[in-house]
Design an enzyme around this catalytic site. Sequence first.
Site, mmCIF file in Angstrom:
data_model
loop_
_atom_site.group_PDB
_atom_site.id
_atom_site.type_symbol
_atom_site.label_atom_id
_atom_site.label_comp_id
_atom_site.label_asym_id
_atom_site.label_seq_id
_atom_site.Cartn_x
_atom_site.Cartn_y
_atom_site.Cartn_z
ATOM 1 N N CYS A 120 2.154 6.300 8.133
ATOM 2 C CA CYS A 120 1.527 5.273 8.970
ATOM 3 C C CYS A 120 2.624 4.692 9.852
ATOM 4 O O CYS A 120 3.800 4.989 9.648
ATOM 5 C CB CYS A 120 0.914 4.171 8.106
ATOM 6 S SG CYS A 120 -0.167 3.067 9.043
ATOM 7 N N CYS A 122 2.622 1.116 10.884
ATOM 8 C CA CYS A 122 2.675 -0.349 10.994
ATOM 9 C C CYS A 122 4.027 -0.922 10.595
ATOM 10 O O CYS A 122 4.427 -1.967 11.103
ATOM 11 C CB CYS A 122 1.538 -0.998 10.214
ATOM 12 S SG CYS A 122 1.499 -0.573 8.478
ATOM 13 N N CYS A 130 -1.020 0.264 13.567
ATOM 14 C CA CYS A 130 -0.808 1.540 12.874
ATOM 15 C C CYS A 130 -0.773 2.754 13.809
ATOM 16 O O CYS A 130 -1.006 3.878 13.362
ATOM 17 C CB CYS A 130 -1.878 1.725 11.802
ATOM 18 S SG CYS A 130 -1.881 0.409 10.568
ATOM 19 N N LYS A 195 -10.371 3.501 3.233
ATOM 20 C CA LYS A 195 -9.459 2.351 3.267
ATOM 21 C C LYS A 195 -10.122 1.236 4.058
ATOM 22 O O LYS A 195 -10.442 1.405 5.229
ATOM 23 C CB LYS A 195 -8.132 2.756 3.910
ATOM 24 C CG LYS A 195 -7.193 1.572 4.091
ATOM 25 C CD LYS A 195 -5.818 2.005 4.553
ATOM 26 C CE LYS A 195 -4.944 0.785 4.823
ATOM 27 N NZ LYS A 195 -3.589 1.168 5.225
ATOM 28 N N LYS A 248 -9.232 2.276 -1.427
ATOM 29 C CA LYS A 248 -8.281 1.168 -1.357
ATOM 30 C C LYS A 248 -8.926 -0.005 -0.657
ATOM 31 O O LYS A 248 -9.496 0.186 0.412
ATOM 32 C CB LYS A 248 -7.068 1.654 -0.559
ATOM 33 C CG LYS A 248 -6.054 0.596 -0.264
ATOM 34 C CD LYS A 248 -4.969 1.164 0.595
ATOM 35 C CE LYS A 248 -4.056 0.036 0.991
ATOM 36 N NZ LYS A 248 -3.162 0.402 2.038
ATOM 37 N N SER A 274 -1.686 -5.019 -3.236
ATOM 38 C CA SER A 274 -0.775 -6.155 -3.409
ATOM 39 C C SER A 274 -1.499 -7.448 -3.768
ATOM 40 O O SER A 274 -1.072 -8.183 -4.659
ATOM 41 C CB SER A 274 0.038 -6.339 -2.128
ATOM 42 O OG SER A 274 -0.813 -6.515 -1.009
ATOM 43 N N TYR A 313 1.355 -1.906 -8.507
ATOM 44 C CA TYR A 313 2.664 -2.551 -8.630
ATOM 45 C C TYR A 313 2.943 -2.904 -10.078
ATOM 46 O O TYR A 313 4.090 -3.182 -10.434
ATOM 47 C CB TYR A 313 2.708 -3.800 -7.734
ATOM 48 C CG TYR A 313 2.444 -3.438 -6.290
ATOM 49 C CD1 TYR A 313 3.470 -2.948 -5.488
ATOM 50 C CD2 TYR A 313 1.158 -3.500 -5.749
ATOM 51 C CE1 TYR A 313 3.220 -2.554 -4.185
ATOM 52 C CE2 TYR A 313 0.900 -3.113 -4.455
ATOM 53 C CZ TYR A 313 1.934 -2.633 -3.679
ATOM 54 O OH TYR A 313 1.684 -2.228 -2.395
HETATM 55 C C1 PBG Z 1 0.025 0.826 5.736
HETATM 56 C C2 PBG Z 1 -0.435 0.361 4.423
HETATM 57 C C3 PBG Z 1 -0.915 -0.911 4.026
HETATM 58 C C4 PBG Z 1 -1.041 -0.860 2.642
HETATM 59 C C5 PBG Z 1 -0.674 0.415 2.249
HETATM 60 N N1 PBG Z 1 -0.337 1.163 3.357
HETATM 61 C C6 PBG Z 1 -1.138 -2.147 4.781
HETATM 62 C C7 PBG Z 1 -2.187 -2.262 5.789
HETATM 63 O O1 PBG Z 1 -3.024 -1.375 5.976
HETATM 64 O O2 PBG Z 1 -2.167 -3.296 6.435
HETATM 65 C C8 PBG Z 1 -1.453 -1.993 1.760
HETATM 66 C C9 PBG Z 1 -1.039 -1.878 0.340
HETATM 67 C C10 PBG Z 1 -1.124 -3.109 -0.457
HETATM 68 O O3 PBG Z 1 -1.672 -4.151 -0.062
HETATM 69 O O4 PBG Z 1 -0.610 -3.067 -1.583
HETATM 70 N N2 PBG Z 1 -0.898 1.081 6.661
#
Ligand code: PBG
Length: 328
Positions: A120, A122, A130, A195, A248, A274, A313
Amino acid sequence: MSFPTTRLRRLRRTPILRRMVRETHFSASDLILPLFAVPGQGVEHPISSMPGVFQHSVDRLVETAQAAFDEGIPAVLLFGIPEFKDDVGSSSWSPKGIVQQALQALSKQIPDLVTIADVCFCEYTDHGHCGVLEAQEVDNDLTLANLAKQSVSLAEAGASIIAPSDMMDGRVGVIRGALDDAGFSAVPILSYAAKFASAFYGPFREAAESAPSFGDRRGYQMDPANLREAMREVELDVEEGTDMIMVKPALPYLDVLSHLRQSFDHPLAAYHVSGEYAMIQAAAEKGWIDGDRVLMESLLSIRRAGADLIITYGAREAARLLNTGWEP
Ligand code: PBG
């Protein structure tokens, strides 16, 4: 036959009986630990919103991965915070990029560890979106070419698995083609197939320094309201040749996991993200919940809904608990 002949409590009376009739199990070998690589030496910078999670320089990241591997965790998922950011995220496909360095060190020092490289932009763009911007919007097709470059570069550095999380249409097919052309036909793809544009990613954006500088990601990530669309996303990724699929976040989307489990035979991963981890840590710190038990119940539920693999995590904490005989 019903009560009083039937009494479900009969099989709940003792730990051994409960163990015998338990339907769902998981072990450290089902877990994947996310790690954040930063430039430098000896760096272990704590993420304030995720107690127990750090940004690591490559040397410390290898030590952490080794400890996790020794605890039975077979795989890590790598993110990088680069030396410099630009408008397209070009540091993500540099052979000297931060994740490339981490991959080289890991494949040399822990050859059996499975290294999953997040794909990605970002973390690598100065605007935090992204992909490539065209008039303040992420341009799908311009971004695809860069995803191919990043994926090949990560495979060259030794990535065991390529995991695109960008949510561009057509990325799996383009990445598969690029990997095959570059001689990496043996490298599997784990697509972040469903996602969602989630508020649960907040703490990650602190860890990865990847918050968008304007707007949000709703123009490319999925609407949290949509289950049927998640099925279409996965169908397309499967047609394009993904080897594994992912949902996710995890807990708020157990219904999506369950539907996908019934419709697809591909290995299915769930990302316990997270914010899900941070909520447990915060409430446990206040003494409002038993953090260990809530973590394990969360992971068990994600498995029960249908996930084969869980990215979390809390992987090391969970592995330690499992290795010392934890039971629900
Ligand atoms: C990157 C990405 C993200 C996460 C994993 N890969 C952030 C987003 O899409 O903003 C989030 C993972 C997490 O919150 O633990 N694109």
